[in-house]
Structures are given as C-alpha cells and as structure tokens.
Scaffold this active site. Structure first.
Site, short mmCIF file in Angstrom:
data_model
loop_
_atom_site.label_atom_id
_atom_site.label_comp_id
_atom_site.label_asym_id
_atom_site.label_seq_id
_atom_site.Cartn_x
_atom_site.Cartn_y
_atom_site.Cartn_z
N HIS A 118 0.84 -1.18 0.00
CA HIS A 118 0.00 0.00 0.00
C HIS A 118 0.89 1.24 0.00
CE1 HIS A 118 -3.88 -2.06 1.70
NE2 HIS A 118 -3.43 -2.63 0.60
N GLU A 155 1.25 3.77 1.99
CA GLU A 155 1.94 4.11 3.24
C GLU A 155 3.17 3.22 3.44
OE1 GLU A 155 -2.56 4.25 4.20
OE2 GLU A 155 -1.22 3.33 2.73
N SER A 192 -17.20 8.15 -38.70
CA SER A 192 -16.98 9.06 -37.57
C SER A 192 -15.51 9.44 -37.39
CB SER A 192 -17.49 8.42 -36.27
OG SER A 192 -16.78 7.22 -35.99
N TRP A 247 -12.32 11.43 -38.73
CA TRP A 247 -12.29 11.85 -37.34
C TRP A 247 -13.11 13.11 -37.18
CZ3 TRP A 247 -10.36 8.36 -34.12
CH2 TRP A 247 -9.41 7.48 -34.59
N ARG A 270 -8.67 6.09 -21.51
CA ARG A 270 -8.59 4.63 -21.59
C ARG A 270 -7.63 4.07 -20.54
NH1 ARG A 270 -8.48 3.37 -28.15
NH2 ARG A 270 -10.65 3.98 -28.56
N ARG A 281 -3.08 3.60 -26.16
CA ARG A 281 -1.79 3.67 -26.84
C ARG A 281 -1.05 4.94 -26.42
NH1 ARG A 281 -1.27 -1.49 -28.99
NH2 ARG A 281 -2.98 -2.01 -30.37
N GLY A 294 -21.88 3.48 -29.50
CA GLY A 294 -22.53 4.57 -30.20
C GLY A 294 -23.84 5.07 -29.59
N GLY A 328 -27.96 6.06 -25.47
CA GLY A 328 -29.32 6.31 -25.03
C GLY A 328 -29.80 5.29 -24.01
N SER A 329 -29.47 4.04 -24.23
CA SER A 329 -29.90 2.99 -23.30
C SER A 329 -29.27 3.17 -21.93
CB SER A 329 -29.54 1.61 -23.87
OG SER A 329 -30.23 1.36 -25.06
#
Length: 326
Positions: free
Chosen positions: A44, A46, A162, A164, A178, A201, A259, A264-265
């Site tokens: 840890h 500490e 999409s 870029w 990421r 990356r 996407g 939305g879900s």
C-alpha cells in the site's frame, strides 16, 4: 497532499479492485519519502513510502490521500506500521468509503495518541477514488460516457463514418481516459462500422477489458484478432447485468465510447456517472447519426446534467458533466 494525490494518479487503472492511493512523508517542510499503491497485492502507499524513508520518521508528518487501512488483507494493516514507526501526525485526504472500515483507521491512530487531520484536499481525494466508492456502495462499476460530437450533436455522418470528428489533441486525451479505465465498452454497431482496437496507446501497463454490447460482429474485428483478444467480452445481457458481470471481474471503472443507441440505453437506465464530451467546431446536419440514438425524451422529462468543467482541447472543446441529482 497535492503531491500524494499526484503520486496516487500514477496507479489509476492498475490497482483494481483496490483504489489508487499516494503517500508522502514530510520533515521540517521537506519531503523525505514518498510512495503509491502500484498494484493489488503489492505494498500500500503508506508502506511503500515508509520503506523508502532513510531516516527515523518519528518527527515526520505522513500525508496520505486515503484513510490508512486497519485490517489485514493481502497485506498487513497500514495503521500498525504507522504506529510501529512512531509517526506522531497523519494528514488524510478522505475517509475509507467501505462502511465496514470507515473511520476505524482514524480511531485506531487517535486512540494511540497520533494527531490525525482528515479532509485536506477532500474533493480531489474523493474524485480520485469515485470508481472504488461506486463499486463499494452499489456493486456496480463507475461508468464514464465519452463521445466525440459536432456542434449539432452528431457522432457520425449519414454513412456512419466518424473518423475523425475531433482533432489529434482530443484523441490523445481519449488515450488518457482509456488508461484510467478497467474496461472499454462500445456497441456492436461501432465495431462493425469503425473496427476500433479500443486499446490505450501507449498502454503504460494497462490491460483493460474490451466489452462489446450486442452481437454479429465480424470475426476479423481487431478486438477478436489482436494481441489482447483474450481480454474481449461480447455480451448481450441487460446493461445492468453486464456491469455486474464486469464487477465480478474486479472492474471498477468502465469507459463507454458509444454509439448512439448504447448511449441512449445507458442514460435511460440511469447507469452513467460521468459525461465526457469532445465537441468539434463543425456541423454535419441532415441524417447524420445523433449522439443519443433515435428515441428521445419530452421536454419535461429530458435528463438534466450539471456542468463540471469546460476547456479547450486543441481546436475542440472538452465538456465534463454529471447527472443532476434528483
């Protein structure tokens, strides 16, 4: 404490299922030792810090971003080590969110005569461990929703292209996101359209799961064929069950990159904890793909967000927001 938090950030994405923590030992206003939690099962923060101290730390002050542990897990309690070393004062960023442990480390130290201060840089310390807190209190991972959008809220043109929408600075920032995450999630449609690798990356030691929600993705997709193919999951369950499955794999933080239908879900299910939007100074219009699928809300029912930060990112604008608490 700022230095302790800076050290802790080095472990983000590497410590699952533990939170990232940093520690600094100070004597007469000078840092004499420091350390951070590098991986689960390792020292840890500490212990890493005190191991590196080359002088007797009894007259020193220990700064640690999270309350020291008081129970034995893979490693002995850090509170015991602090007491063994005779440290007279400990400064803590925030308490342990685990209800079974919260405050125990502080009480143990104070009962032994150690001066303890809690809440220094609390907001930053709590933000750093937000994924750990979410999983600890709900059993679900923390979910960050990332989207690259145009000014009119499109994530792809009418053909589904999409790459870029946003510029190179935004794409570099996505690599940082990421590296913070334990899993990268997209819908099956995104894999079919863009064939992304979803890998950070450079990785800097991170090996996140890649999660594809849906079915019918090509067998030659990068996520099924590259050097990290064994870290790819293709799942068709409900979104909450998918997140619970990921939690069983020690995932604390999920980065969803779309996407629109998946976005939305997730919003409708109330599963998004943080929104990160890269907005490009461009307009697609027409039948370009919207950022939130085809099913929307009425004006009176639309989800409300609270803006946290707004900053330039190259030619784009980076917006960070959180769901408005009811």
């Amino acid at each position: 404490m700022q230095r302790a938090l800076e050290l802790a950030r080095r472990g983000v994405g590497l410590t699952r299922p533990n939170p990232p923590v940093g520690a600094v030992l100070v004597e007469d206003g000078e840092i004499i030792a420091e350390g951070f939690h590098e991986k689960a099962g390792g020292d840890h923060a500490e212990r890493a810090c005190l191991k590196s101290a080359i002088v007797n730390p009894q007259s020193s002050i220990l700064y640690v971003s999270l309350e020291p542990c008081s129970t034995t897990g893979r490693t002995p309690p850090c509170t015991d080590l602090i007491l063994e070393r005779g440290i007279h004062r400990v400064v803590i960023g925030c308490e342990d969110p685990n209800p079974a442990h919260a405050g125990r480390g502080v009480c143990k130290l104070r009962n032994a005569g150690v001066e303890v201060t809690v809440g220094v840089c609390r907001q930053e310390a709590e933000a750093l461990i937000a994924p750990f807190v979410k999983r600890m209190l709900t059993g679900l991972p923390y979910l960050t929703l990332k989207l690259g959008i145009t000014l009119d809220g499109r994530i792809a043109d009418s053909s589904g292209t999409s790459q870029w929408i946003t510029g190179p600075e935004a794409r570099e920032k996505v690599q940082e996101l990421r590296r913070r995450a334990d899993a990268i999630m997209v819908g099956a449609g995104t894999v079919r359209a863009d064939n992304p690798s979803l890998l950070p990356r450079p990785s800097k030691g991170r090996k996140p799961w890649r999660v594809v929600v849906g079915k019918n993705i090509p067998q030659e997709s990068k996520v099924l064929m590259d050097e990290m193919a064994e870290r790819t999951l293709v799942l068709e369950d409900s979104l909450e069950m998918i997140l619970r499955d990921l939690a069983k794999r020690d995932v604390m933080h999920v980065l969803c990159e779309g996407g629109g239908e998946l976005t939305g879900s997730l919003i409708r299910a109330g599963l998004v904890d943080e929104f990160v939007l890269f907005m490009a100074p461009s307009i697609l219009g027409g039948t370009g793909f919207p950022m939130v699928g085809k099913k929307g809300w009425s004006l009176s029912e639309m989800p409300q967000l609270r803006f946290q930060t707004l900053e330039k990112c190259g030619e784009d604008v980076l917006i960070t927001a959180f769901p408005m608490e009811e």
